[in-house]
Structure formats: structure tokens, C-alpha cells
Design a protein around this motif. Structure first.
Motif, mmCIF file in Angstrom:
data_model
loop_
_atom_site.group_PDB
_atom_site.id
_atom_site.type_symbol
_atom_site.label_atom_id
_atom_site.label_comp_id
_atom_site.label_asym_id
_atom_site.label_seq_id
_atom_site.Cartn_x
_atom_site.Cartn_y
_atom_site.Cartn_z
ATOM 1 N N THR A 72 40.128 38.627 77.096
ATOM 2 C CA THR A 72 39.957 37.973 75.798
ATOM 3 C C THR A 72 38.735 38.522 75.085
ATOM 4 O O THR A 72 38.760 38.771 73.881
ATOM 5 N N THR A 73 37.662 38.732 75.842
ATOM 6 C CA THR A 73 36.443 39.310 75.261
ATOM 7 C C THR A 73 36.718 40.721 74.754
ATOM 8 O O THR A 73 36.293 41.090 73.662
ATOM 9 N N GLN A 74 37.453 41.507 75.548
ATOM 10 C CA GLN A 74 37.809 42.868 75.114
ATOM 11 C C GLN A 74 38.644 42.823 73.834
ATOM 12 O O GLN A 74 38.447 43.633 72.923
ATOM 13 N N PRO A 105 49.086 36.320 84.566
ATOM 14 C CA PRO A 105 50.014 35.287 85.057
ATOM 15 C C PRO A 105 50.102 34.086 84.122
ATOM 16 O O PRO A 105 51.190 33.548 83.912
ATOM 17 N N SER A 106 48.984 33.676 83.549
ATOM 18 C CA SER A 106 49.020 32.520 82.646
ATOM 19 C C SER A 106 49.832 32.827 81.392
ATOM 20 O O SER A 106 50.546 31.963 80.879
ATOM 21 N N SER A 107 49.752 34.066 80.906
ATOM 22 C CA SER A 107 50.539 34.455 79.738
ATOM 23 C C SER A 107 52.020 34.492 80.073
ATOM 24 O O SER A 107 52.861 34.022 79.305
ATOM 25 N N LYS A 108 52.330 35.033 81.237
ATOM 26 C CA LYS A 108 53.733 35.090 81.659
ATOM 27 C C LYS A 108 54.304 33.686 81.816
ATOM 28 O O LYS A 108 55.427 33.421 81.419
ATOM 29 N N SER A 124 53.233 30.965 80.275
ATOM 30 C CA SER A 124 53.370 30.383 78.944
ATOM 31 C C SER A 124 54.597 30.938 78.231
ATOM 32 O O SER A 124 55.346 30.192 77.601
ATOM 33 N N LEU A 125 54.795 32.242 78.335
ATOM 34 C CA LEU A 125 55.963 32.856 77.697
ATOM 35 C C LEU A 125 57.255 32.337 78.315
ATOM 36 O O LEU A 125 58.246 32.134 77.613
ATOM 37 N N SER A 126 57.237 32.110 79.618
ATOM 38 C CA SER A 126 58.415 31.563 80.289
ATOM 39 C C SER A 126 58.710 30.152 79.785
ATOM 40 O O SER A 126 59.874 29.800 79.541
ATOM 41 N N GLN A 127 57.662 29.347 79.625
ATOM 42 C CA GLN A 127 57.850 27.988 79.119
ATOM 43 C C GLN A 127 58.355 28.018 77.682
ATOM 44 O O GLN A 127 59.231 27.233 77.307
ATOM 45 N N ILE A 128 57.825 28.931 76.885
ATOM 46 C CA ILE A 128 58.281 29.056 75.498
ATOM 47 C C ILE A 128 59.751 29.462 75.470
ATOM 48 O O ILE A 128 60.540 28.931 74.688
#
Length: 118
Positions: A19-21, A64-67, A69-73
Motif C-alpha cells: 500500500t505504501t509503494q 490473500p486479503s485481496s483475493k 475480498s474479490l471472491s466475496q465480491i
């Protein structure tokens, strides 16, 4: 005295390095837009910034958290599509029912007025 339950949300105290990058790359790209001249070296710099931003976004999507979240979406979107299909089917059934009801009303009007029904 009433008892109330409260929940606290624990947020991370520091941002994820990716996120910082991302923020850094976006800041670099935005700062290059402030330049009033448009030289080939500036265009090269901007393209480099875009390339690096693309890589960081791709890395973010691999977390993993993005994956998750995308799965839930995706699950929510699938449910929404099923609901839209059900609504469309219901609308079609209601339209057909309305047409049949109008036919019945027409027959009843003809009978009441003494017209011959075939």
C-alpha cells in the motif's frame, strides 16, 4: 441501568508495504503531471511510473486479503445476477398474467352485454 454492547474495529497500526509503494508510485505520477513542459524524458519518466504502478497494483491483487475480498465480491455479484434473473422471470409471468386477465375481462364484458362467445 441499560447494558450496551460495543464492538471495536482493530485496524492495523501501519500500512501494508505494498500500500505504501502504491501511494509512492501514485504520488510520483501525479507530481510529474504538474510539469508544464512535455519532453521525451518526462514522457519516459511517466511511462516508467505507470509501469511501476501497474506492477504494484498487480502485487496488491495477489495478496490473500485481496483475493478473499474479490471472491466475496464475486459471490455477491453472482447472487445479484440470480436475483435479477428471478425478477425478470417474475416480470414476464406478471405480464402474461395481466394479458390473460385482460382476455378474461373482455370475455366477461361480451357475455354481460349479450354478445355471443365462440
Amino acid at each position: 441501568m441499560a447494558s450496551y454492547h460495543t464492538h471495536s474495529i482493530s485496524l492495523p497500526s501501519t500500512s501494508h508495504p505494498i500500500t505504501t509503494q502504491f501511494d509512492q508510485q501514485l504520488t510520483r505520477l501525479r507530481s510529474s503531471q504538474a510539469a508544464s513542459t512535455c519532453s521525451s524524458s518526462l514522457l519516459t519518466y511517466r511511462l516508467t511510473c505507470l509501469t511501476e504502478l501497474y506492477v504494484v497494483v498487480d502485487d496488491m491483487l495477489q495478496l490473500p486479503s485481496s483475493k478473499q475480498s474479490l471472491s466475496q465480491i464475486q459471490t455477491v455479484l453472482d447472487g445479484s445476477l440470480r436475483l435479477l434473473d428471478a425478477c425478470s422471470t417474475s416480470r414476464d409471468v406478471l405480464q402474461q398474467s395481466k394479458e390473460h386477465l385482460q382476455d378474461i375481462q373482455s370475455v366477461l364484458r361480451r357475455r354481460c352485454s349479450g354478445a355471443v362467445v365462440n
